[in-house]
Motif scaffolding. Structure first.
Motif, PDB file in Angstrom:
ATOM      1  N   CYS A 250     -24.651   5.124 -13.982  1.00  0.00           N
ATOM      2  CA  CYS A 250     -26.264   5.109 -14.037  1.00  0.00           C
ATOM      3  C   CYS A 250     -26.548   6.062 -15.209  1.00  0.00           C
ATOM      4  CB  CYS A 250     -27.037   5.159 -12.865  1.00  0.00           C
ATOM      5  SG  CYS A 250     -27.037   6.512 -11.797  1.00  0.00           S
ATOM      6  N   TYR A 251     -27.833   5.844 -15.870  1.00  0.00           N
ATOM      7  CA  TYR A 251     -28.438   6.705 -16.531  1.00  0.00           C
ATOM      8  C   TYR A 251     -29.840   6.713 -16.061  1.00  0.00           C
ATOM      9  CZ  TYR A 251     -29.675   9.112 -20.946  1.00  0.00           C
ATOM     10  OH  TYR A 251     -30.174  10.123 -21.805  1.00  0.00           O
ATOM     11  N   ASN A 252     -30.361   8.050 -16.186  1.00  0.00           N
ATOM     12  CA  ASN A 252     -31.452   8.529 -15.440  1.00  0.00           C
ATOM     13  C   ASN A 252     -32.734   9.082 -16.349  1.00  0.00           C
ATOM     14  OD1 ASN A 252     -30.712   7.838 -12.619  1.00  0.00           O
ATOM     15  ND2 ASN A 252     -28.972   9.153 -13.387  1.00  0.00           N
ATOM     16  N   PHE A 253     -33.652   8.604 -16.481  1.00  0.00           N
ATOM     17  CA  PHE A 253     -34.828   9.225 -17.302  1.00  0.00           C
ATOM     18  C   PHE A 253     -35.937   9.728 -16.278  1.00  0.00           C
ATOM     19  CE2 PHE A 253     -33.294   5.903 -20.004  1.00  0.00           C
ATOM     20  CZ  PHE A 253     -33.229   6.524 -21.420  1.00  0.00           C
TER      21      PHE A 253
ATOM     22  N   ARG B  63     -41.408  -0.602 -18.162  1.00  0.00           N
ATOM     23  CA  ARG B  63     -40.949  -1.809 -17.344  1.00  0.00           C
ATOM     24  C   ARG B  63     -41.669  -3.212 -17.669  1.00  0.00           C
ATOM     25  NH1 ARG B  63     -41.381  -0.152 -11.614  1.00  0.00           N
ATOM     26  NH2 ARG B  63     -40.016  -1.400 -11.152  1.00  0.00           N
ATOM     27  N   GLY B  64     -42.607  -3.160 -18.133  1.00  0.00           N
ATOM     28  CA  GLY B  64     -43.249  -4.465 -18.456  1.00  0.00           C
ATOM     29  C   GLY B  64     -43.876  -5.176 -17.136  1.00  0.00           C
ATOM     30  N   ILE B  65     -44.495  -4.172 -16.082  1.00  0.00           N
ATOM     31  CA  ILE B  65     -45.080  -4.520 -15.041  1.00  0.00           C
ATOM     32  C   ILE B  65     -46.681  -4.395 -15.198  1.00  0.00           C
ATOM     33  CG2 ILE B  65     -43.002  -5.087 -14.040  1.00  0.00           C
ATOM     34  CD1 ILE B  65     -43.518  -2.643 -12.133  1.00  0.00           C
TER      35      ILE B  65
ATOM     36  N   ILE C  69     -41.126  12.620  -5.772  1.00  0.00           N
ATOM     37  CA  ILE C  69     -40.568  12.190  -6.898  1.00  0.00           C
ATOM     38  C   ILE C  69     -39.946  10.579  -6.376  1.00  0.00           C
ATOM     39  CG2 ILE C  69     -38.296  12.089  -8.053  1.00  0.00           C
ATOM     40  CD1 ILE C  69     -38.421  15.116  -7.734  1.00  0.00           C
ATOM     41  N   GLN C  70     -40.519   9.687  -7.122  1.00  0.00           N
ATOM     42  CA  GLN C  70     -40.158   8.335  -7.064  1.00  0.00           C
ATOM     43  C   GLN C  70     -39.225   7.756  -7.955  1.00  0.00           C
ATOM     44  OE1 GLN C  70     -41.313   6.590  -4.231  1.00  0.00           O
ATOM     45  NE2 GLN C  70     -43.048   7.912  -3.643  1.00  0.00           N
ATOM     46  N   LYS C  71     -38.396   6.966  -7.466  1.00  0.00           N
ATOM     47  CA  LYS C  71     -37.265   6.260  -8.564  1.00  0.00           C
ATOM     48  C   LYS C  71     -37.559   4.586  -8.487  1.00  0.00           C
ATOM     49  CE  LYS C  71     -32.475   5.003  -8.280  1.00  0.00           C
ATOM     50  NZ  LYS C  71     -31.226   5.151  -7.113  1.00  0.00           N
ATOM     51  N   TYR C  72     -37.600   4.224  -9.922  1.00  0.00           N
ATOM     52  CA  TYR C  72     -37.910   2.742 -10.217  1.00  0.00           C
ATOM     53  C   TYR C  72     -36.744   2.267 -10.958  1.00  0.00           C
ATOM     54  CZ  TYR C  72     -42.332   4.145  -8.584  1.00  0.00           C
ATOM     55  OH  TYR C  72     -43.419   4.608  -7.838  1.00  0.00           O
ATOM     56  N   PRO C  73     -36.353   1.177 -10.996  1.00  0.00           N
ATOM     57  CA  PRO C  73     -35.077   0.539 -11.616  1.00  0.00           C
ATOM     58  C   PRO C  73     -35.832   0.125 -13.099  1.00  0.00           C
ATOM     59  CG  PRO C  73     -35.642  -0.901  -9.888  1.00  0.00           C
ATOM     60  CD  PRO C  73     -36.714   0.287  -9.562  1.00  0.00           C
ATOM     61  N   TYR C  74     -34.967   0.230 -14.019  1.00  0.00           N
ATOM     62  CA  TYR C  74     -35.317  -0.298 -15.395  1.00  0.00           C
ATOM     63  C   TYR C  74     -34.216  -1.399 -15.791  1.00  0.00           C
ATOM     64  CZ  TYR C  74     -36.385  -0.462 -20.370  1.00  0.00           C
ATOM     65  OH  TYR C  74     -36.670  -0.869 -21.767  1.00  0.00           O
ATOM     66  N   TYR C  75     -34.662  -2.623 -16.184  1.00  0.00           N
ATOM     67  CA  TYR C  75     -33.749  -3.564 -16.435  1.00  0.00           C
ATOM     68  C   TYR C  75     -33.592  -3.838 -17.800  1.00  0.00           C
ATOM     69  CZ  TYR C  75     -33.947  -4.267 -11.569  1.00  0.00           C
ATOM     70  OH  TYR C  75     -33.828  -4.016 -10.311  1.00  0.00           O
ATOM     71  N   VAL C  76     -32.490  -3.941 -18.513  1.00  0.00           N
ATOM     72  CA  VAL C  76     -32.216  -4.109 -20.061  1.00  0.00           C
ATOM     73  C   VAL C  76     -31.481  -5.549 -20.171  1.00  0.00           C
ATOM     74  CG1 VAL C  76     -31.561  -3.283 -22.159  1.00  0.00           C
ATOM     75  CG2 VAL C  76     -32.689  -1.738 -20.459  1.00  0.00           C
ATOM     76  N   ASP C  77     -32.050  -6.386 -20.744  1.00  0.00           N
ATOM     77  CA  ASP C  77     -31.172  -7.513 -20.857  1.00  0.00           C
ATOM     78  C   ASP C  77     -29.628  -7.413 -21.330  1.00  0.00           C
ATOM     79  OD1 ASP C  77     -33.541  -8.710 -19.867  1.00  0.00           O
ATOM     80  OD2 ASP C  77     -34.382  -9.394 -21.919  1.00  0.00           O
ATOM     81  N   LYS C  78     -29.573  -6.569 -22.493  1.00  0.00           N
ATOM     82  CA  LYS C  78     -28.288  -6.412 -23.182  1.00  0.00           C
ATOM     83  C   LYS C  78     -27.335  -5.399 -22.454  1.00  0.00           C
ATOM     84  CE  LYS C  78     -30.107  -8.278 -27.562  1.00  0.00           C
ATOM     85  NZ  LYS C  78     -30.164  -7.995 -28.881  1.00  0.00           N
ATOM     86  N   LEU C  79     -28.052  -4.811 -21.509  1.00  0.00           N
ATOM     87  CA  LEU C  79     -27.248  -3.577 -20.900  1.00  0.00           C
ATOM     88  C   LEU C  79     -26.181  -4.191 -20.020  1.00  0.00           C
ATOM     89  CD1 LEU C  79     -27.329  -0.432 -21.321  1.00  0.00           C
ATOM     90  CD2 LEU C  79     -28.755  -0.528 -19.113  1.00  0.00           C
ATOM     91  N   LYS C  80     -24.922  -3.569 -20.255  1.00  0.00           N
ATOM     92  CA  LYS C  80     -23.876  -4.015 -19.159  1.00  0.00           C
ATOM     93  C   LYS C  80     -23.301  -2.783 -18.449  1.00  0.00           C
ATOM     94  CE  LYS C  80     -22.448  -7.848 -22.441  1.00  0.00           C
ATOM     95  NZ  LYS C  80     -21.392  -8.369 -23.255  1.00  0.00           N
ATOM     96  N   ASN C  81     -22.942  -3.193 -17.171  1.00  0.00           N
ATOM     97  CA  ASN C  81     -22.265  -2.119 -16.453  1.00  0.00           C
ATOM     98  C   ASN C  81     -22.749  -0.724 -16.300  1.00  0.00           C
ATOM     99  OD1 ASN C  81     -20.043  -4.102 -16.235  1.00  0.00           O
ATOM    100  ND2 ASN C  81     -19.287  -3.591 -18.026  1.00  0.00           N
ATOM    101  N   ILE C  82     -24.039  -1.038 -16.424  1.00  0.00           N
ATOM    102  CA  ILE C  82     -24.750   0.558 -16.198  1.00  0.00           C
ATOM    103  C   ILE C  82     -26.138   0.294 -15.601  1.00  0.00           C
ATOM    104  CG2 ILE C  82     -25.836   0.589 -18.615  1.00  0.00           C
ATOM    105  CD1 ILE C  82     -25.103   3.629 -18.356  1.00  0.00           C
ATOM    106  N   GLU C  83     -26.788   1.166 -14.957  1.00  0.00           N
ATOM    107  CA  GLU C  83     -27.881   0.963 -14.028  1.00  0.00           C
ATOM    108  C   GLU C  83     -28.661   2.034 -14.672  1.00  0.00           C
ATOM    109  OE1 GLU C  83     -29.814   2.252  -9.648  1.00  0.00           O
ATOM    110  OE2 GLU C  83     -27.654   1.685 -10.064  1.00  0.00           O
ATOM    111  N   VAL C  84     -29.978   1.801 -14.992  1.00  0.00           N
ATOM    112  CA  VAL C  84     -30.816   2.604 -15.688  1.00  0.00           C
ATOM    113  C   VAL C  84     -32.173   2.809 -14.676  1.00  0.00           C
ATOM    114  CG1 VAL C  84     -32.571   3.307 -17.701  1.00  0.00           C
ATOM    115  CG2 VAL C  84     -30.406   1.955 -17.898  1.00  0.00           C
TER     116      VAL C  84
END
Length: 339
Positions: free
Chosen positions: A126-129, A147-149, A168-183
């Protein structure tokens, strides 16, 4: 007889006097016996009065004693509380000192590993910002916009008039073209409050654990942001500055009649002034590396509209596209991911 009645008058209250005279009248025909009876009545009421006075004195003394005991007990409780607070303060200071000594002995690699354990981060998959910075700089709203919400959605980062992020709160970020990695996005509580001090903010929040640190800046570039950036550089961490309220700042300038209209020209001129301020403040630090840290001036409202394909109102752009491209690039090159 007059002497007896006079003594009664001087000794008792009116109602007592009347009762005594009535008792005396019963024996009027027997002077000697009556005289003895009246004196007996007087003695009776005198003893009663003395007994009542003694009882009142005893009651008053008891009340004084009870108040004294209560005050002493309250003082004892206060003293115990003060001892507890002083002990806790000393223990905290000792802990902080020992922690500081321990961290000074750690290598950068060890610090990063410890911070990752704190946040339960596994960086291989995963990649973490992390979005950090001074309180009320728009961290949560920015996360929602990217995140577009909408801020009101149940999965959105909480926003409010006062600082709403306390942990500290964690939120998922989905990228359409992203493969095999969680952001993931991490919303960090704002610094500069009584709960989240600036001095140890970077260390206490374990900010070195994240792949990329976004430092949200205030209206003007401050020492606080520079300190966080320096710490990030020490830990070989990717870092960038973001000003997320450019549209609000520009609208305020229009209200103040500094500008007459908000168009792309006004935006470009305003961004140029913000950049000049940033460069000027960084130059004071005498750390050349800080000049290479990118800074994005954006509008959270614009980002939300762009992510959802809505029209921009007004139709102006800040650095929204540049920010999104920067994020995609970091994910791509750091994880060798094809987008």
């Amino acid at each position: 007889m007059r002497n007896i009645i006079g003594e009664i008058c001087q000794t008792f209250e009116p109602d007592v006097f009347i009762d005594t005279v009535n008792d005396y009248a019963c024996f009027y025909k027997f002077p000697e016996e009556a005289n003895t009876t009246v004196k007996g009545v007087i003695e009776k009421y005198r003893m009663k009065r003395e007994s009542e006075e003694a009882r009142k004195r005893q009651q008053k003394e008891m009340q004084i004693l009870q108040r004294k005991i209560k005050q002493e007990k309250a003082a004892q409780i206060r003293a115990e509380e003060e001892i507890k607070l002083a002990t806790a303060k000393i223990e905290k200071q000792n802990y902080e000192m020992n922690e500081l000594i321990r961290r000074q002995k750690m290598t950068i690699k060890e610090k990063i590993a410890e911070a990752k354990m704190l946040h339960k981060i596994e960086s291989e998959s995963c990649y973490n910002f992390a979005f950090a910075g001074h309180t009320k700089t728009g961290k949560s709203s920015l996360i929602n916009s990217i995140r577009g919400i909408d801020d009101k959605e149940s999965t959105a980062a909480k926003v409010g008039i006062v600082e709403t992020t306390q942990i500290i709160q964690k939120y998922p970020y989905y990228v359409d073209k992203l493969k095999n990695i969680e952001v993931n996005f991490y919303d960090i509580p704002g610094s500069g409050t009584l709960s989240h001090h600036t001095s140890q903010y970077y260390q206490e929040k374990g900010l070195c654990a994240f792949d990329c640190l976004f430092i949200l800046i205030q209206e003007t570039f401050c020492e606080e942001e520079i300190k966080f950036a320096i710490e990030a550089l020490k830990h070989n961490q990717k870092v960038a500055f973001i000003q997320s309220k450019c549209d609000i700042l520009l609208t305020n300038r229009k209200k103040q009649k500094i500008i007459t209209t908000i168009d792309q020209t006004a935006v470009d001129e305003f961004l140029e002034k913000l950049k000049e301020n940033r460069i000027s403040e960084i130059r004071k630090s005498n750390i050349s590396q800080l000049h290479r840290i990118p800074c994005f001036y954006v509008s959270s409202f614009n980002l939300y509209n762009l992510k959802n394909g809505f029209e921009l109102d007004p139709d102006v752009r800040y650095n929204e596209n540049e920010l999104l491209e920067f994020m995609a690039s970091e994910i791509k090159f750091s994880r060798n991911t094809i987008l």
